[in-house]
Design an enzyme around this catalytic site. Sequence first.
Site, PDB file in Angstrom:
ATOM      1  CB  THR A 188      -0.959   0.061   1.202  1.00  0.00           C
ATOM      2  OG1 THR A 188      -1.609   1.329   1.161  1.00  0.00           O
ATOM      3  CG2 THR A 188      -0.275  -0.095   2.526  1.00  0.00           C
ATOM      4  CG  ASP A 191      -2.740   5.234   1.551  1.00  0.00           C
ATOM      5  OD1 ASP A 191      -2.225   5.898   0.635  1.00  0.00           O
ATOM      6  OD2 ASP A 191      -3.960   5.038   1.649  1.00  0.00           O
ATOM      7  CG  MET A 250      -2.864   9.036  -3.286  1.00  0.00           C
ATOM      8  SD  MET A 250      -2.819   7.494  -4.144  1.00  0.00           S
ATOM      9  CE  MET A 250      -3.916   7.877  -5.503  1.00  0.00           C
ATOM     10  CD  GLU A 265      -6.159  10.003  -1.049  1.00  0.00           C
ATOM     11  OE1 GLU A 265      -6.729  10.237  -2.106  1.00  0.00           O
ATOM     12  OE2 GLU A 265      -5.681   8.886  -0.760  1.00  0.00           O
ATOM     13  CE1 TYR A 292      -5.843   7.167  -8.649  1.00  0.00           C
ATOM     14  CE2 TYR A 292      -6.541   9.447  -8.915  1.00  0.00           C
ATOM     15  CZ  TYR A 292      -6.790   8.159  -8.459  1.00  0.00           C
ATOM     16  OH  TYR A 292      -7.965   7.861  -7.816  1.00  0.00           O
TER      17      TYR A 292
HETATM   18  N1  LIG Z   1     -12.841  -7.611   4.903  1.00  0.00           N
HETATM   19  C1  LIG Z   1     -12.557  -8.178   3.726  1.00  0.00           C
HETATM   20  N2  LIG Z   1     -12.724  -9.509   3.546  1.00  0.00           N
HETATM   21  C2  LIG Z   1     -12.448 -10.096   2.369  1.00  0.00           C
HETATM   22  N3  LIG Z   1     -11.983  -9.424   1.297  1.00  0.00           N
HETATM   23  C3  LIG Z   1     -11.778  -8.108   1.401  1.00  0.00           C
HETATM   24  C4  LIG Z   1     -12.059  -7.413   2.608  1.00  0.00           C
HETATM   25  N4  LIG Z   1     -11.775  -6.101   2.423  1.00  0.00           N
HETATM   26  C5  LIG Z   1     -11.348  -5.993   1.150  1.00  0.00           C
HETATM   27  N5  LIG Z   1     -11.347  -7.182   0.532  1.00  0.00           N
HETATM   28  C6  LIG Z   1     -10.976  -7.467  -0.856  1.00  0.00           C
HETATM   29  O1  LIG Z   1      -9.596  -7.144  -1.038  1.00  0.00           O
HETATM   30  C7  LIG Z   1      -9.403  -6.534  -2.306  1.00  0.00           C
HETATM   31  C8  LIG Z   1      -8.635  -5.238  -2.143  1.00  0.00           C
HETATM   32  O2  LIG Z   1      -9.214  -4.414  -1.145  1.00  0.00           O
HETATM   33  P1  LIG Z   1      -9.133  -2.816  -1.217  1.00  0.00           P
HETATM   34  O3  LIG Z   1      -9.745  -2.342  -2.485  1.00  0.00           O
HETATM   35  O4  LIG Z   1      -9.667  -2.282   0.037  1.00  0.00           O
HETATM   36  O5  LIG Z   1      -7.590  -2.517  -1.379  1.00  0.00           O
HETATM   37  P2  LIG Z   1      -6.388  -2.759  -0.388  1.00  0.00           P
HETATM   38  O6  LIG Z   1      -5.948  -4.148  -0.491  1.00  0.00           O
HETATM   39  O7  LIG Z   1      -6.779  -2.284   0.976  1.00  0.00           O
HETATM   40  O8  LIG Z   1      -5.281  -1.854  -1.036  1.00  0.00           O
HETATM   41  P3  LIG Z   1      -5.129  -0.274  -0.974  1.00  0.00           P
HETATM   42  O9  LIG Z   1      -6.050   0.249   0.081  1.00  0.00           O
HETATM   43  O10 LIG Z   1      -3.729  -0.045  -0.667  1.00  0.00           O
HETATM   44  O11 LIG Z   1      -5.487   0.194  -2.326  1.00  0.00           O
HETATM   45  C9  LIG Z   1     -10.758  -6.365  -2.941  1.00  0.00           C
HETATM   46  O12 LIG Z   1     -10.924  -7.325  -3.950  1.00  0.00           O
HETATM   47  C10 LIG Z   1     -11.731  -6.568  -1.805  1.00  0.00           C
HETATM   48  O13 LIG Z   1     -12.937  -7.192  -2.221  1.00  0.00           O
HETATM   49  O1  LIG Z   2      -8.765   5.754  -7.011  1.00  0.00           O
HETATM   50  P1  LIG Z   2      -8.438   4.423  -6.463  1.00  0.00           P
HETATM   51  O2  LIG Z   2      -7.708   3.561  -7.401  1.00  0.00           O
HETATM   52  O3  LIG Z   2      -9.613   3.734  -5.872  1.00  0.00           O
HETATM   53  O4  LIG Z   2      -7.401   4.625  -5.301  1.00  0.00           O
HETATM   54  C1  LIG Z   2      -7.405   5.671  -4.393  1.00  0.00           C
HETATM   55  C2  LIG Z   2      -6.927   5.217  -3.048  1.00  0.00           C
HETATM   56  O5  LIG Z   2      -5.954   4.228  -3.116  1.00  0.00           O
HETATM   57  C3  LIG Z   2      -4.880   4.510  -2.238  1.00  0.00           C
HETATM   58  O6  LIG Z   2      -3.794   4.903  -2.987  1.00  0.00           O
HETATM   59  C4  LIG Z   2      -4.545   3.306  -1.444  1.00  0.00           C
HETATM   60  O7  LIG Z   2      -4.058   2.370  -2.331  1.00  0.00           O
HETATM   61  C5  LIG Z   2      -5.382   5.648  -1.377  1.00  0.00           C
HETATM   62  O8  LIG Z   2      -4.365   6.496  -0.955  1.00  0.00           O
HETATM   63  C6  LIG Z   2      -6.353   6.316  -2.281  1.00  0.00           C
HETATM   64  O9  LIG Z   2      -7.353   6.974  -1.560  1.00  0.00           O
END
Ligand SMILES: Nc1ncnc2c1ncn2[C@@H]1O[C@H](COP(=O)(O)OP(=O)(O)OP(=O)(O)O)[C@@H](O)[C@H]1O
Ligand SMILES: O=P(O)(O)OC[C@H]1O[C@](O)(CO)[C@@H](O)[C@@H]1O
Length: 529
Positions: free
Chosen positions: A269, A271, A314, A370, A427
């Site tokens: 991530t 973040d 971000m 953000e 981005y």
């Molecule tokens: N509580 C959960 N249980 C199962 N799957 C989850 C859960 N939360 C998120 N996911 C799945 O994980 C994937 C990525 O989640 P999300 O879009 O929140 O990004 P992330 O992994 O947190 O990365 P980032 O926040 O850095 O972009 C998605 O396909 C989502 O459906």
């Molecule tokens: O516009 P997207 O692809 O959903 O991603 C935005 C979010 O993804 C992040 O970069 C985390 O991956 C956050 O900082 C931001 O809010």
Amino acid sequence: MELSVSLSLSESEFHFPQLQFLNKAVQLASKECYHSVKFNSDWRWRFRARRCSSLNRLPPRFACIPKSFAKEYSLCNCQIPHSLRTELLGYKRCKFVCFTRQNFVSTEDVVAKKIVVQKNSPRGVHFRRAGPQEKVYFESDEVRACIVTCGGLCPGINTVIREIVCGLNYMYGVEDILGIEGGYKGFYSKNTTTLTPKVVNDIHKRGGTFLRTSRGGHDTKKIVDSIQDRGINQVYIIGGDGTQKGAAAIFKEVEKRGLKVAVAGIPKTIDNDIAVIDKSFGFDTAVEEAQRAINAAHVEVESVENGVGIVKLMGRYSGFIAMFATLASRDVDCCLIPESPFYLEGQDGLFEFIEKRLKENGHIVIVLAEGAGQEHVARIMHAVGEKDASGNRLLLDVGLWLSQEIKDHFTKERKMAINLKYIDPTYMIRAIPSNASDNIYCTLLAHSAVHGAMAGYTGFTVGPVNSRHAYIPIARVTETQNTVKLTDRMWARLLASTNQPSFLNYNKVMQEKAEKETTNLIDSTRTSV
Ligand SMILES: Nc1ncnc2c1ncn2[C@@H]1O[C@H](COP(=O)(O)OP(=O)(O)OP(=O)(O)O)[C@@H](O)[C@H]1O
Ligand SMILES: O=P(O)(O)OC[C@H]1O[C@](O)(CO)[C@@H](O)[C@@H]1O
Ligand SMILES: [Mg+2]
């Protein structure tokens, strides 16, 4: 008649001669006139004796069931962590491992979660140290691995993919590696792609993810069905906090079905909000790239009169990128992050600070995460709290809102001409390839994951804890989120570096503002009546 033997040996019992136990069971069977001996399905790994020829006569109906043995443990109670490794393939027999005996990590090595402790404080939580191990669980030709990337982009994802593929192939001779396309939903809605060192050779030079990504679409049952149907036994999952929660669900389901599948998470991530680990990959690159935007803002505003530069970075819930970019730059006058609520008007407010800096220096640069000030934007926009496909709150553009507020305040109220430049490089920072230090870091993460899975660990996330790479149970990294602690010394360093207001009166100021607004509303209603 059949004798059912349920083996529930603890780790310490592994140290007893395993055959003794078997012999005893067989003796008992013959003594009691049982025709055959039925062992529970996981006898093989419990005995760590898959290769043991003397066991060949046992019925060949077993399933090797890896269990979570990446469990953290406290040295206080001296529990030996549970281990799933069954295979006694010494490093000499594993001809692909390019490590010497000195490179192997001992299974006794642990990494302390907390390294600053008081004299009499407990020794706390420790994690297994990551790295190549002398004994591996999987043989090269029985591995069918897959890699998936989920969530938002981050510099370095392609390096991790490349290094998992090359690591599996070069170090362990694994040739069957599949790419799952388009995130979790790709497991059940897309065909897989074959990954070889040749295919991934150059991908680290590009930003984004070679395998593509998505949000939402996590269907645990369908995903595990797909894992099972495809005969996958190593799953590498690259993604942020949401992805790791998804990985934990997959691991649970895999365990429930008794599958011999290693589930390894690689935290991603931009973040930097993943708990336990020191930092996430791509973060360094993001901070470095942010310098270019900050520099551009600085050049712009110092070239004009009363220049106000705003750079949005971000950071949905945590302001790490903004904080580190500010600390690195020295051109930033004020850094605003989600963890430190700010206010505009009144004493020690942002407007007062901007005016002061404009008088002193003729310009000001503000870095804005953000996720900062969302409550202000939501109030004026009457937002309804929209969410993305993964359930993450969609943010309102605080940068545009702040720019407008500053313009209105200085031109309308203070009658001061200002020259405001708003830069949103969010981005652009996320979509670039990783820098040198992140590239190395990505390589270590990928290799740690490969070593862990090959050694038979499962249900773990890899990452550095106090600078040492460790295997961390997935649940540990998903139970909380990393945020900037205003009481930590890093935030204090930032305040010392920028000399910006600390907005400590936020609650009082906001309460007064709300009261004032209510009074005005009542007054205006009375007048109109
Ligand atoms: N509580 C959960 N249980 C199962 N799957 C989850 C859960 N939360 C998120 N996911 C799945 O994980 C994937 C990525 O989640 P999300 O879009 O929140 O990004 P992330 O992994 O947190 O990365 P980032 O926040 O850095 O972009 C998605 O396909 C989502 O459906
Ligand atoms: O516009 P997207 O692809 O959903 O991603 C935005 C979010 O993804 C992040 O970069 C985390 O991956 C956050 O900082 C931001 O809010
Ligand atoms: Mg997330």
